[in-house]
Design a protein around this motif. Structure first.
Motif, PDB file in Angstrom:
ATOM      1  N   ARG A 151       0.844  -1.205   0.000  1.00 37.69           N
ATOM      2  CA  ARG A 151       0.000   0.000   0.000  1.00 37.69           C
ATOM      3  C   ARG A 151       0.875   1.249   0.000  1.00 37.69           C
ATOM      4  NH1 ARG A 151      -2.383  -0.588   4.633  1.00 37.69           N
ATOM      5  NH2 ARG A 151      -3.612  -2.350   3.908  1.00 37.69           N
ATOM      6  N   HIS A 152       1.915   1.213   0.820  1.00 37.16           N
ATOM      7  CA  HIS A 152       2.837   2.357   0.861  1.00 37.16           C
ATOM      8  C   HIS A 152       3.470   2.599  -0.514  1.00 37.16           C
ATOM      9  CE1 HIS A 152       6.117   4.986   2.151  1.00 37.16           C
ATOM     10  NE2 HIS A 152       6.931   4.174   1.496  1.00 37.16           N
ATOM     11  N   LEU A 153       3.902   1.504  -1.154  1.00 42.65           N
ATOM     12  CA  LEU A 153       4.554   1.648  -2.465  1.00 42.65           C
ATOM     13  C   LEU A 153       3.596   2.224  -3.505  1.00 42.65           C
ATOM     14  CD1 LEU A 153       6.572  -1.699  -2.746  1.00 42.65           C
ATOM     15  CD2 LEU A 153       7.516   0.592  -2.402  1.00 42.65           C
ATOM     16  N   ILE A 154       2.343   1.814  -3.438  1.00 41.09           N
ATOM     17  CA  ILE A 154       1.373   2.347  -4.408  1.00 41.09           C
ATOM     18  C   ILE A 154       1.273   3.856  -4.232  1.00 41.09           C
ATOM     19  CG2 ILE A 154      -1.112   2.449  -4.934  1.00 41.09           C
ATOM     20  CD1 ILE A 154      -1.155  -0.622  -4.697  1.00 41.09           C
ATOM     21  N   GLY A 155       1.275   4.311  -2.993  1.00 41.45           N
ATOM     22  CA  GLY A 155       1.246   5.752  -2.733  1.00 41.45           C
ATOM     23  C   GLY A 155       2.455   6.456  -3.326  1.00 41.45           C
ATOM     24  N   VAL A 156       3.636   5.931  -3.009  1.00 44.78           N
ATOM     25  CA  VAL A 156       4.872   6.578  -3.487  1.00 44.78           C
ATOM     26  C   VAL A 156       4.912   6.593  -5.011  1.00 44.78           C
ATOM     27  CG1 VAL A 156       7.389   6.408  -3.572  1.00 44.78           C
ATOM     28  CG2 VAL A 156       6.182   5.964  -1.422  1.00 44.78           C
ATOM     29  N   LEU A 157       4.613   5.437  -5.604  1.00 39.84           N
ATOM     30  CA  LEU A 157       4.685   5.356  -7.068  1.00 39.84           C
ATOM     31  C   LEU A 157       3.600   6.204  -7.730  1.00 39.84           C
ATOM     32  CD1 LEU A 157       6.859   3.297  -6.547  1.00 39.84           C
ATOM     33  CD2 LEU A 157       5.821   1.811  -8.246  1.00 39.84           C
ATOM     34  N   ALA A 158       2.435   6.302  -7.092  1.00 41.76           N
ATOM     35  CA  ALA A 158       1.375   7.151  -7.648  1.00 41.76           C
ATOM     36  C   ALA A 158       1.858   8.591  -7.712  1.00 41.76           C
ATOM     37  CB  ALA A 158       0.114   7.032  -6.799  1.00 41.76           C
ATOM     38  N   GLY A 159       2.455   9.055  -6.616  1.00 39.55           N
ATOM     39  CA  GLY A 159       3.003  10.414  -6.602  1.00 39.55           C
ATOM     40  C   GLY A 159       4.052  10.595  -7.694  1.00 39.55           C
ATOM     41  N   ARG A 160       4.903   9.586  -7.855  1.00 36.65           N
ATOM     42  CA  ARG A 160       5.991   9.697  -8.829  1.00 36.65           C
ATOM     43  C   ARG A 160       5.472   9.708 -10.279  1.00 36.65           C
ATOM     44  NH1 ARG A 160      10.820   5.939  -6.224  1.00 36.65           N
ATOM     45  NH2 ARG A 160      11.088   7.252  -4.387  1.00 36.65           N
ATOM     46  N   VAL A 161       4.565   8.804 -10.596  1.00 38.68           N
ATOM     47  CA  VAL A 161       4.116   8.758 -12.006  1.00 38.68           C
ATOM     48  C   VAL A 161       3.304  10.011 -12.348  1.00 38.68           C
ATOM     49  CG1 VAL A 161       4.157   6.250 -12.280  1.00 38.68           C
ATOM     50  CG2 VAL A 161       2.050   7.345 -11.531  1.00 38.68           C
ATOM     51  N   LEU A 162       2.579  10.480 -11.371  1.00 35.90           N
ATOM     52  CA  LEU A 162       1.794  11.683 -11.617  1.00 35.90           C
ATOM     53  C   LEU A 162       2.708  12.866 -11.947  1.00 35.90           C
ATOM     54  CD1 LEU A 162      -1.322  11.705 -11.225  1.00 35.90           C
ATOM     55  CD2 LEU A 162      -0.856  13.319  -9.391  1.00 35.90           C
ATOM     56  N   MET A 163       3.736  13.044 -11.150  1.00 34.61           N
ATOM     57  CA  MET A 163       4.649  14.154 -11.379  1.00 34.61           C
ATOM     58  C   MET A 163       5.438  13.939 -12.664  1.00 34.61           C
ATOM     59  SD  MET A 163       3.642  15.991  -9.007  1.00 34.61           S
ATOM     60  CE  MET A 163       4.685  17.440  -9.004  1.00 34.61           C
ATOM     61  N   ALA A 164       5.778  12.693 -12.974  1.00 35.85           N
ATOM     62  CA  ALA A 164       6.500  12.416 -14.220  1.00 35.85           C
ATOM     63  C   ALA A 164       5.616  12.742 -15.425  1.00 35.85           C
ATOM     64  CB  ALA A 164       6.943  10.953 -14.266  1.00 35.85           C
ATOM     65  N   ALA A 165       4.324  12.419 -15.307  1.00 36.68           N
ATOM     66  CA  ALA A 165       3.396  12.728 -16.405  1.00 36.68           C
ATOM     67  C   ALA A 165       3.265  14.242 -16.559  1.00 36.68           C
ATOM     68  CB  ALA A 165       2.033  12.095 -16.125  1.00 36.68           C
ATOM     69  N   VAL A 166       3.202  14.936 -15.436  1.00 35.23           N
ATOM     70  CA  VAL A 166       3.117  16.408 -15.477  1.00 35.23           C
ATOM     71  C   VAL A 166       4.368  16.989 -16.137  1.00 35.23           C
ATOM     72  CG1 VAL A 166       3.167  18.483 -14.032  1.00 35.23           C
ATOM     73  CG2 VAL A 166       1.552  16.633 -13.506  1.00 35.23           C
ATOM     74  N   ARG A 167       5.516  16.458 -15.761  1.00 30.16           N
ATOM     75  CA  ARG A 167       6.772  16.962 -16.356  1.00 30.16           C
ATOM     76  C   ARG A 167       6.756  16.806 -17.874  1.00 30.16           C
ATOM     77  NH1 ARG A 167       9.190  15.445 -11.824  1.00 30.16           N
ATOM     78  NH2 ARG A 167       9.591  13.305 -12.538  1.00 30.16           N
ATOM     79  N   ARG A 168       6.166  15.733 -18.347  1.00 28.91           N
ATOM     80  CA  ARG A 168       6.107  15.524 -19.801  1.00 28.91           C
ATOM     81  C   ARG A 168       5.282  16.630 -20.453  1.00 28.91           C
ATOM     82  NH1 ARG A 168       6.576   9.412 -19.063  1.00 28.91           N
ATOM     83  NH2 ARG A 168       8.806   9.285 -19.527  1.00 28.91           N
ATOM     84  N   VAL A 169       4.205  17.073 -19.789  1.00 31.74           N
ATOM     85  CA  VAL A 169       3.412  18.179 -20.327  1.00 31.74           C
ATOM     86  C   VAL A 169       4.249  19.460 -20.307  1.00 31.74           C
ATOM     87  CG1 VAL A 169       1.284  19.518 -20.116  1.00 31.74           C
ATOM     88  CG2 VAL A 169       1.313  17.105 -19.412  1.00 31.74           C
ATOM     89  N   GLN A 170       4.864  19.676 -19.148  1.00 36.64           N
ATOM     90  CA  GLN A 170       5.650  20.919 -19.003  1.00 36.64           C
ATOM     91  C   GLN A 170       6.795  20.965 -20.007  1.00 36.64           C
ATOM     92  OE1 GLN A 170       6.516  20.403 -14.869  1.00 36.64           O
ATOM     93  NE2 GLN A 170       4.677  21.528 -14.188  1.00 36.64           N
TER      94      GLN A 170
END
Lengths: 757, 286
Positions: free
Chosen positions: B262-281
């Motif tokens: 559960r902890h890993l899903i949280g961490v990875l969710a935060g990471r992929v979200l920010m990585a996806a945002v960076r791709r837009v930026q």
């Protein structure tokens, strides 16, 4: 033809990197492994194994299997006339007649015309079991109400040892600091690429020839003769190329060998058997699991005053080499440093799980995990640099250790200095963790079999002027034979490629203890040196007899004072003619002095000792605990290095294996059943996981080993768990005390410290 | 076992029809030995019509027989559906990636199949064709019958391709996994995201995690909480908390505990979200 590329040519161009011809057969896929063997008329054997962790066999019905077309014979425990046997404790039968003690225990065996039919026939064997209560935990197994696995071992304790050296009580009373820890180490499997395989051939004289790649064929031969009640000379072991052993194939798989021999004797046909990967994991002999409670007493200046160890090792259902491994695990690490007082209590406990045995380094490496972690815990408390603390306490040349080991050559302090220098101990990268660990390992045990401490070799000058060397020492990738060619080459002033090494047929090779206890290069190599020196003398004597004047030998040439040159071919033919067919032969035997080992096992146990220090650099993801091992620097004192390429190879492989054991591997159990019996779930490192490895050699000149050499194969793995545990602790702020060191365990430490997110 | 390599889709469908349920489609077959051999296998991995990656207007069609290796190195997928390229690059080992196909990954129905997780985040739909020539389009989520069990009946239907909207100028996607070994290792968790930004805030989010349920699972609550929020450190932390709170996961002896997962899903969710945002930026900046 050797498919050499320019880069490979360059690599092996120097004599220090010489490789034997067999290496090329492996690289090109031409090597014949045990698993490849096929003999005319050969049958295939399969084993029916217990599906219960603990049960009585009430009845076995084999008639349906026997009637199946293609099935040649079916054996059960009640067909056997042999007595229980064992390597240390006689607690095992090739097929258990009435009492099975783990999931995987051998119950019946089938020989059929092919693999599939043998497999199908197993399903037609009907076994009626009466299940018994089982025990999987070493603590529970020692309780009075626990089920007893073996009649003669009350409390399920297979072996115990208590030892006190010096005055541990006062050491702890006077200590400025006492650190303690509890460490848990699971079973490990060497996961060699080739599962154990063999073909047994019953011979017309009633004997058995067993084709199998095993590290100690002569010891296996002794055991087979004993259990099968055959005269020793009627048992012959012939070795194909081995697909990896790593200490896990010292005895191969004795039950497999015995069953194939019995099936072959029954049918009169060759019988091939090989373990599946799952059988390797569930019914092989992984290394013992250990629970270690340890305390250490220190002075304020970091001086070691004493150590206490309470060790419980998990034997599994049968003993194999577990008593010996437990013994090494219990005491070898005590001799890395000057520790004046020791108190050790060790018990080996039967449980209804897979039986255990040995793996490279005999448990020394898992004890290293505990001992070296504890040293760093103390260093942290005393605010002393872990390097400084080790240098202050490490054993030095000329010393006698707490258990009586007599240290001759010893470059441990230099190894510590070199490893830390190379890793950048004082120039650390921000956010990276650094860890250090040291090790000793006996090279050439003289107590393993006190009556057979040494080794022998036979070396002959062939008619074509080349040299044949016969030895019982086995090469399964370590480069032993290349090293032997080199050793003989030095004695005979020849190129190593002119010396062929034969070791794979017990009928013609000298008796040997084989590949165990880092003895081959040291003891076996010494025998080769002595044999080659004898041959050299004989060649010189015969030459001078032949030409009637004194000669000298130089650069592989023989010449007289008058300038007359004689080549090896000429001498070989001369001697051949004089003796009607004999070859000039040198026999060498190296017999080390007897051990001073007393009843408490105090004394010198080996010809010499190798040393090592490893330094590791790691990085941890603070959010997940994910571990990246960037680098391991492995500094080794294995005396004079005979072959740099092979020695470096040993270090790369052994450190990679040590890394896998430390961070990825380990048995998991579910109610006594191995839960990860596949290479998908028992995770050994892939090429992407293995860290950057830097071998360093501190070349001391050992007075005993051949041309100053000492063993290397086992010790390469020993310091890895400790170095990694300490590097992880440096980065995470706390120690993972349970192997393997996984991300989840690191994360728990980070969470407990509040450092994790 | 009989093995038939189909030369065309029609041929494959014909064989299925004639075998009356005894033949199964295989496409890559990297898990075949684990699942047991069918009595008849119809290999569609080399059908050219199933091996194409085509962009049509705002949509990308990825053939079911496209290998993981081909998807991972396709410039179209790398640019317009980065999560899928990342997921395919993470599968198994080079050997598995060279043989295994995206359609196979889906029909295999493993709960944490990397490509399936990325496709679910991208909002992909599967196009299927049955032995009677009927075509239908299905949401990925509808293709799972249970753990490792697909609703797709490989004895009578074939996945033709996967279709999804490409990431537009204001959109990005990303994938991450966590495993105990760097290759040949099933993930403890894998997570993928697709985001759309408008005026600097999240306008659209698809966040998918596995293994949570038999199928890749969307984290609807976390998605919803993100709408209108700015992508910053605070948002990332919020995602970590929400995502790990939203999922109900199981622990396993072989992988990890439920808490850690559960902890890993949280961490990875935060990471992929920010990585996806960076791709837009990154697109906006270039």
């Amino acid at each position: 033809m050797q498919p050499e590329t320019p880069a490979v040519r360059e690599l092996i161009s120097t004599e220090k990197n010489y490789q034997s011809a067999e290496v090329w057969t492996k690289v090109t896929g031409k090597a014949i492994y045990g698993i490849d063997l096929r003999l005319p008329g050969m049958l295939y054997g399969k084993i029916l194994r217990s599906s219960h962790p603990h049960a009585r066999i009430k009845k076995i019905k084999t008639s349906a299997a026997l009637k199946m077309p293609g099935v040649r014979t079916v054996l059960t425990g009640s067909d056997l006339s042999c007595s229980p046997y064992g390597i240390v404790i006689n607690d095992e039968m090739p097929l258990e007649p009435e009492h099975v003690r783990y999931v995987g225990d051998e119950v019946a065996a089938v020989a059929a015309v092919d693999d599939k039919k043998a497999e199908e026939a197993l399903k037609l064997i009907h076994v009626e079991y009466e299940t018994l209560p089982a025990v999987f935990d070493t603590g529970e197994a020692q309780l009075p109400e626990a089920p007893q696995l073996h009649e003669n071992f009350p409390g399920n304790v297979a072996w115990r040892r208590e030892v006190v050296r010096g005055d541990p009580e006062s050491a702890f009373r006077n200590a400025d600091l006492v650190v303690e820890g509890k460490f848990h180490i699971p079973q490990f499997h060497p996961a060699y690429l080739e599962p154990v395989a063999c073909v047994a051939v019953s011979e017309p004289d009633g004997g058995i020839t067993l084709h199998t790649a095993v590290q100690s064929p002569d010891i296996v031969r002794d055991l087979l003769a004993q259990v099968l009640k055959l005269p020793l000379s009627r048992v012959r072991i012939v070795g194909p190329v081995m697909g990896g052993g790593f200490g896990g194939k010292v005895y191969g798989n004795l039950n497999l060998y015995l069953i194939s021999a019995l099936l072959s004797m029954q049918t009169g046909l060759p019988v091939k058997m090989q373990l599946t990967r799952e059988e390797e994991f569930t019914a092989g002999r992984p290394m013992v699991a250990a629970e270690i409670k340890m305390r250490m007493a220190l002075g304020n200046d970091g001086t070691f005053l004493g150590r206490e160890m309470d060790l419980i090792t998990d034997n599994g259902a049968y003993s194999a080499q577990a008593p010996w491994v437990s013994n090494t695990l219990a005491e070898r690490n005590d001799s890395v440093y000057r520790i004046p007082a020791i108190k050790t209590k060790a018990r080996l406990v039967y449980t209804n799980k897979v039986p255990t045995g040995q793996y490279r380094a005999y448990g020394n490496q898992v004890a290293n995990f505990a001992c070296e972690s504890l040293i760093d815990m103390a260093a942290k408390k005393l605010k002393i640099d872990p390097l400084e603390m080790r240098l202050r306490n490490c054993v030095r040349p000329g010393e006698t250790t707490v258990h009586g080991l007599q240290i001759k050559s010893c470059g441990l302090a230099e190894c510590l200095a070199a490893a830390t220098e190379e890793i950048g101990w004082t120039k650390r990268k921000k956010g990276h963790g650094y860890g250090l660990s040291a090790a000793i390992h006996a090279s050439g045990s003289v107590v393993f079999d006190p009556n057979l401490r040494g080794a022998s070799a036979r070396i002959s000058l062939e008619l074509d002027g080349n040299i044949s060397l016969f030895t019982g020492e086995q090469d399964y990738g370590q480069g032993t034979h290349a090293a032997f060619s080199q050793i003989a080459a030095i004695a005979l002033d020849l190129e190593p490629s002119r010396i062929s090494v034969y070791s794979k047929d017990s009928l013609v090779t000298p008796y040997s203890m084989g590949a165990l206890g880092m003895r081959q290069a040291t003891i076996g190599g010494k025998a080769v040196q002595l044999a080659a020196e004898k041959l050299r003398e004989k060649i010189i004597r015969t030459s001078s007899e032949m030409i009637g004047e004194p000669v000298i030998m130089e650069n592989g040439r023989i010449r007289s004072a008058s300038g007359r040159q004689v080549d090896f071919t000429e001498i070989a033919h001369y001697y051949h003619g004089q003796t009607s067919g004999l070859t000039l032969t040198g026999e060498g035997s190296y017999v080390p002095p007897e051990s001073s080992y007393d009843d408490t096992k105090y004394g010198n146990i080996a010809v010499t000792y190798s040393f090592a220090a490893h330094a590791a650099e790691v990085e941890i993801d603070p959010e997940t605990g994910a571990l990246t091992v960037h680098r391991i620097v492995a500094a080794h004192d294995s005396g004079r290095i005979i072959n740099h390429l092979s020695a470096s190879g040993q270090i790369y492989g052994g450190v990679a294996q040590g890394f896998g054991m430390s961070c990825l591997e380990g048995y998991l159990f579910n109610e006594g059943r191995v839960a990860n019996p596949t290479l998908a779930d028992y995770k050994i490192p892939t090429a992407l996981d293995v860290p950057d490895i830097t071998p360093l050699f501190i070349e001391t000149d050992d007075p005993e080993g051949p041309y100053g050499a000492k063993g290397l194969g086992e010790i390469v793995q020993v310091p890895v768990p400790g170095a990694l545990a300490n590097a992880v602790a440096d980065a995470a702020g706390g120690w993972v005390t349970e192997m393997p060191i996984t991300a989840e365990k690191i994360f728990r430490i980070l969470s407990n410290r509040g450092a994790a997110k | 076992m009989s093995y038939f390599t189909a030369a065309s889709l029609d041929e494959a469908l014909n064989v299925l029809r004639e075998a009356k349920g005894k033949a199964l489609i295989i496409a890559g077959a990297t898990d075949l030995f684990l699942k047991g051999m069918p009595s008849q296998a119809v290999d569609i991995a080399s059908l050219p019509e199933l091996g194409m990656i085509v962009e049509e207007q705002d949509y990308l069609s990825v053939g079911a027989a496209v290998t993981h290796a081909a998807a991972a190195s396709s410039p179209l997928i790398m640019v317009k559906a980065a999560a899928l390229a990342e997921a395919c690059a993470a599968v198994g080992s080079p050997q598995v990636r060279n043989l295994g196909t995206i359609g196979g990954n889906l029909v295999n129905a493993a709960p944490a199949a990397d490509a399936a997780v990325a496709l679910a985040a991208l909002g992909a739909k599967a196009v299927l064709c049955d032995i009677d020539g009927r075509r239908r389009v299905e949401e990925l989520g509808n293709l799972y019958a249970g753990y490792n069990q697909s609703r797709i009946d490989s004895s009578r239907e074939i996945v033709l391709n996967l279709i999804f909207k490409t990431c537009q100028f204001n959109e990005g996607s990303a994938f991450a996994r966590f495993a105990s070994r760097r290759a040949l290792s099933l993930p403890m968790v894998n997570v993928a995201a697709r985001v759309g930004l408008e005026n600097g805030v999240f306008a659209e989010v698809r966040l998918v995690a596995a293994p949570v349920k038999p199928a890749p699972t969307r984290l609807f609550k976390t998605e919803e909480a993100l709408l209108g929020k700015e992508p910053n450190e605070e948002t990332r932390q919020m995602v970590e908390e929400l995502a790990s709170a939203e999922v109900k996961v199981r622990g396993s002896l072989l992988r990890c505990s439920a808490d850690y997962r559960r902890h890993l899903i949280g961490v990875l969710a935060g990471r992929v979200l920010m990585a996806a945002v960076r791709r837009v930026q990154d697109k906006e900046e270039s």
